[in-house]
Motif scaffolding. Structure first.
Motif, short mmCIF file in Angstrom:
data_model
loop_
_atom_site.label_atom_id
_atom_site.label_comp_id
_atom_site.label_asym_id
_atom_site.label_seq_id
_atom_site.Cartn_x
_atom_site.Cartn_y
_atom_site.Cartn_z
N GLY A 397 0.79 -1.18 -0.01
CA GLY A 397 0.12 -0.02 0.00
C GLY A 397 0.93 1.18 0.06
O GLY A 397 1.86 1.29 0.42
N ASN A 400 -2.62 6.06 -0.51
CA ASN A 400 -3.44 7.02 -0.99
C ASN A 400 -4.98 6.13 -1.16
O ASN A 400 -5.69 6.93 -1.36
CB ASN A 400 -2.99 7.14 -2.52
CG ASN A 400 -1.72 8.02 -2.56
OD1 ASN A 400 -1.71 8.82 -1.68
ND2 ASN A 400 -0.65 7.94 -3.57
N GLY A 401 -4.94 4.99 -1.34
CA GLY A 401 -6.03 4.20 -1.34
C GLY A 401 -6.65 3.58 -0.10
O GLY A 401 -7.45 2.61 -0.11
N GLN A 402 -6.19 3.91 0.98
CA GLN A 402 -6.43 3.51 2.40
C GLN A 402 -7.97 3.94 2.66
O GLN A 402 -8.50 5.05 2.07
CB GLN A 402 -5.72 3.71 3.58
CG GLN A 402 -4.38 3.13 3.21
CD GLN A 402 -4.39 1.68 3.20
OE1 GLN A 402 -5.29 1.31 3.94
NE2 GLN A 402 -3.56 1.28 2.20
N ASP A 405 -8.59 7.47 3.75
CA ASP A 405 -8.37 8.60 2.77
C ASP A 405 -9.82 8.76 1.95
O ASP A 405 -9.84 9.63 1.35
CB ASP A 405 -7.51 8.48 1.98
CG ASP A 405 -6.09 8.28 2.74
OD1 ASP A 405 -4.96 7.84 2.28
OD2 ASP A 405 -5.92 8.83 3.50
N ARG A 406 -10.57 7.64 2.03
CA ARG A 406 -11.72 7.83 1.02
C ARG A 406 -12.96 8.09 1.60
O ARG A 406 -14.00 8.47 1.08
CB ARG A 406 -11.80 6.31 0.40
CG ARG A 406 -10.61 5.78 -0.40
CD ARG A 406 -11.12 4.50 -1.35
NE ARG A 406 -9.95 3.94 -1.95
CZ ARG A 406 -10.19 3.02 -2.76
NH1 ARG A 406 -11.01 2.48 -2.89
NH2 ARG A 406 -9.05 2.64 -3.58
N VAL A 434 -13.45 9.90 -4.57
CA VAL A 434 -12.54 9.01 -5.39
C VAL A 434 -13.19 8.36 -6.73
O VAL A 434 -14.16 7.59 -6.49
CB VAL A 434 -11.95 7.67 -4.63
CG1 VAL A 434 -11.04 6.88 -5.44
CG2 VAL A 434 -11.23 7.98 -3.25
N ARG A 588 -2.05 2.27 -10.54
CA ARG A 588 -2.73 2.06 -9.18
C ARG A 588 -2.83 3.47 -8.28
O ARG A 588 -3.75 3.86 -7.77
CB ARG A 588 -1.88 0.92 -8.43
CG ARG A 588 -2.28 -0.44 -8.87
CD ARG A 588 -1.46 -1.28 -7.89
NE ARG A 588 -0.12 -1.06 -7.65
CZ ARG A 588 0.93 -1.68 -8.18
NH1 ARG A 588 0.47 -2.58 -9.42
NH2 ARG A 588 2.00 -1.57 -8.16
N ARG A 589 -1.68 4.14 -8.28
CA ARG A 589 -1.79 5.37 -7.69
C ARG A 589 -2.86 6.37 -8.10
O ARG A 589 -3.62 7.06 -7.43
CB ARG A 589 -0.40 6.36 -7.64
CG ARG A 589 0.65 5.49 -7.05
CD ARG A 589 0.63 5.18 -5.90
NE ARG A 589 1.61 4.29 -5.28
CZ ARG A 589 2.81 4.73 -4.96
NH1 ARG A 589 3.38 5.75 -5.26
NH2 ARG A 589 3.92 3.69 -4.54
N THR A 591 -5.61 5.49 -9.92
CA THR A 591 -6.95 4.86 -9.79
C THR A 591 -7.42 5.18 -8.06
O THR A 591 -8.49 5.74 -8.05
CB THR A 591 -7.03 3.41 -9.50
OG1 THR A 591 -6.58 3.13 -11.11
CG2 THR A 591 -8.41 2.92 -9.51
N ASP A 592 -6.76 5.31 -7.26
CA ASP A 592 -7.09 5.40 -5.82
C ASP A 592 -6.78 7.01 -5.38
O ASP A 592 -7.18 7.27 -4.03
CB ASP A 592 -5.92 4.75 -4.97
CG ASP A 592 -6.19 3.15 -4.99
OD1 ASP A 592 -7.22 2.76 -5.55
OD2 ASP A 592 -5.34 2.39 -4.69
#
Length: 718
Positions: A397, A400-402, A405-406, A434, A588-589, A591-592
């Motif tokens: 991880g 950014n996608g945790q 954070d969303r 997101v 991936r960075r 997308t999140d």
């Protein structure tokens, strides 16, 4: 005083034993299968750094059976079946000798003439004879050819290697040389996916692929460290302690190589292989062929004369995962539950000899692999985690996608403030969202200005080592192909002074040499600076923005570029991804990436400028292309607009090639992104014009609208 060891003994003492490698059962098995049957097509080893990839490959060479060759043949012809087209032939009479199997290592910086061979310049310029100097493919015939970091090798060189591995021959047509020779080799490539991927066409050409990861079991990790420290402390003693196990593996390999030509692949098993490949929806028929060959090799390795379901399962686990990728952002993988459903229960296992020592073996579909060497030493058997995307570096991880954070925080309005130069800092309670990108599409070609001298690629014009010849130059230390006609022209005026007689040979000296100047395409550093503020999230534009950036990443992957990602929102800009060749990580960075808050445009441009400055120090020959994705608004901090203009002019002064993708939509537009492009000295493109066919479609639409009016005007004129 004892005599110093020979070079061969010294090298052997420095080679870690193949049988002593811990926790790499799949890798060892794949190497064994392609050694038993080189027609399998080689092995690609993917994995994180520090997982004994190189150690295992080098150790394999020490257990390969000796090779019988024709004495004096530079191409290692088999005495029992000499190559009739061997450049050193015909071999009559045949004098046989034996030598150890070779491990030839191909460095990343190798050139084409070093790989396939070329004209011997010493003979050509000195004696006037056309003599072929063999390359690494000839040296690796009937042995191992190892390419570390194969994903960093030029694509045309990878094509040459894979062609030789698949066909067993190497053909040379260059510089007046026309030669074909046998090149039956075991090709092994290793790579770290973090540093970039192979394109799908090349990935498919590798017969087998293995994902390796460090074992997670503490007992197994401790055993790895224990053996390595023992080897480093006293290599000779450690190697001697594994001599019996190494001998058993060597003898078993020899028996398998002798048996593989007699293994029967029945119609039922062949149909089952075809059903498995069709069920996994792999492209083409190469998967079927490789799986069949690997299954035959697996049966021979286990001493069987007929292929069983267990052999097919072991082969499919290694031959199919990398062929299931549908786009460059897909991680290789295989649904083993589906594989078990397709194959059903295994055939009753016939009695077979146990694997010697710590010999590589497979789990036969049970999911368990025991290290016999460890069991003999009294250690409890341990099974490393199975390779897969969850064990590789891609699953790490980045924050950014945790989930935290969303989760959106309460806010009365996620929209940006209406006053662009507002003095108050951005509020902490701001809604973040997101957006998911859509399907990537083919983009237009965006290039850096001018002609560069960077690494060969597929984006911008450059003077490279491959391409069309545009001139000649004196030797300057750079490796370039010989420009034969220019060399002859340079020598021609001096023939009388040098004493050339009529009908005599051309008299050449070193100062006559001319190298070819070739122009092709180079790869660039594509640095994406993406606006992730609230204004971009408004009107659901962020999904379209992410789709466009994802498409640009796909284009960068296909053109062999390095990519970097800078994002800015709130009151700061972040280097979300330092420049790398791995577009998977960038995807991936992206997308999140959450969006929301104000727009720190100046901070984003300054962060991009600093990133480019540092990258220029690391790789001065690679030209950058800065892509700024924004609507041009600047709303964060004091004097936001003025600071963003200053940052843009600072970037322009560096001379960087830039592109502004304008994300502003709606009938009423402010033209801020267009103004930013002028200040950057950049090209300006609307978000909807990034796609390759967008401009053509726009012209067609405009023409269709004008056609009725044109026809009406022409009718009145008639």
């Amino acid at each position: 005083m004892p005599a110093p060891p020979t070079a061969r003994t010294a090298r052997a003492s420095r080679t870690f034993p193949f049988s002593a490698v811990v926790g790499s059962e799949d890798l060892a098995l794949a190497l064994v299968l392609t050694t038993v049957s080189p027609e399998v097509g080689g092995v690609l080893v993917r994995g994180e750094k520090g997982t004994a990839k190189t150690t295992t490959v080098r150790a394999l060479a020490a257990v390969l059976p000796p090779v019988a060759v024709v004495e004096g043949c530079r191409f290692s012809c088999d005495p029992t079946d000499p190559d009739p087209s061997c450049p050193d032939g015909p071999h009559d009479p045949v004098v046989s000798t034996s030598r150890p199997a070779k491990l030839v290592e191909l460095p990343v910086g190798a050139t084409e003439d070093r790989v396939i061979g070329s004209l011997d310049l010493r003979q050509a310029l000195g004696a006037g004879d056309v003599v072929y100097s063999p390359g690494l493919l000839a040296a690796a015939h009937r042995g191992l050819l190892y390419v570390d970091e194969v994903n960093l090798l030029h694509d045309h060189l990878v094509d040459l290697l894979l062609d030789a591995a698949a066909t067993g021959r190497s053909t040379v047509e260059r510089e007046g040389v026309s030669i074909a020779h046998a090149s039956r080799l075991v090709l092994v490539g290793t790579m770290n996916p973090e540093e970039g991927e192979l394109r799908p066409q090349l990935l498919d050409r590798f017969g087998l692929t293995v994902e390796v990861a460090a074992p997670r079991d503490p007992v197994l990790r401790a055993e790895v460290v224990r053996r390595r420290m023992a080897y480093d402390a006293d290599p000779d003693t450690f190697v001697a302690s594994w001599a019996d196990a190494e001998t058993e593996v060597r003898e078993r390999l020899a028996r398998a190589q002798a048996l593989v030509g007699h293994v029967e692949l029945g119609d039922a098993e062949l149909l089952l292989i075809a059903q498995v490949c069709a069920a996994f929806e792999v492209d083409g028929l190469r998967a079927d062929l490789v799986t069949a060959r690997a299954a035959v090799a697996h049966a021979a390795w286990h001493g069987r004369d007929r292929v069983t379901k267990a052999d097919i399962r072991a082969a499919a686990r290694l031959s199919l995962p990398h062929r299931r990728r549908r786009n460059p952002f897909d991680a290789p993988g295989l649904d083993e539950d589906l594989l078990d459903q397709l194959l059903g229960d295994d055939d009753p296992p016939p009695p077979e000899e146990p694997p010697p020592g710590n010999a590589p073996d497979d789990s036969e579909g049970t999911g368990d692999a025991t290290d016999p060497g460890d069991a003999q030493a009294g250690d409890p058997p341990a099974t490393p985690p199975g390779p897969g995307p969850q064990d590789g570096p891609s699953s790490t991880g980045d924050g950014n996608g945790q989930p935290q954070d969303r989760e959106p925080e309460p806010s009365t309005s996620p929209a940006e403030p209406s006053t662009p130069d507002e003095q108050a800092p951005a509020p902490q309670a701001v809604a973040l969202s997101v957006a998911a990108p859509g399907q990537a599409y083919r983009t237009r070609l965006f290039t850096a200005r001018g002609v560069g001298t960077g690494t060969a690629g597929r984006r911008s014009r450059a003077v490279t080592t491959t391409g069309r010849t545009v001139g000649s130059t004196l030797p300057d230390g750079e490796h370039r192909p010989l420009h034969l006609s220019a060399t002859v022209r340079a020598a021609a005026p001096h023939q009388g002074v040098r004493g050339r007689t009529p009908g005599g040979r051309l008299q050449l000296v070193g100062t006559d040499l001319r190298h070819a100047v070739t122009e092709g395409r180079e790869s660039n550093l594509v640095l994406l600076a993406v606006d992730a503020s609230g204004s971009m999230a408004a009107r659901k534009r962020m999904a379209a923005v992410k789709t466009a950036v994802l498409s640009l990443l796909l284009d960068a992957y296909q053109r062999r570029d390095k990519v970097g990602l800078v994002t800015f929102r709130g009151n700061e800009a972040v280097l979300a991804l330092p420049p790398t060749s791995s577009v998977e990580v960038a995807a991936r960075r992206l997308t999140d990436l959450p969006s929301g808050g104000r727009t720190p445009l100046a901070e984003g441009l300054l962060r991009a400028a600093e990133t480019l400055r540092l990258e220029r120090l690391r790789d001065p020959r690679r030209r950058p292309l800065l892509v700024v994705v924004t609507d041009g608004r600047a709303t964060s901090g004091p004097d936001a607009v003025a600071r963003s203009r200053q940052a843009a002019e600072l970037l322009r002064a560096t001379g960087v090639s830039a592109l502004v993708i304008d994300c502003e939509t709606g009938r009423m537009t402010l033209g801020l992104a267009a103004d930013l492009a002028v200040r950057l000295g950049a090209d300006h493109v609307k978000l909807g014009e990034v796609a390759a066919g967008s401009l053509v479609d726009a012209v067609r639409t405009e023409r269709a609208a004008l056609d009725p009016a044109l026809r009406k005007t022409q009718g009145r004129a008639a």
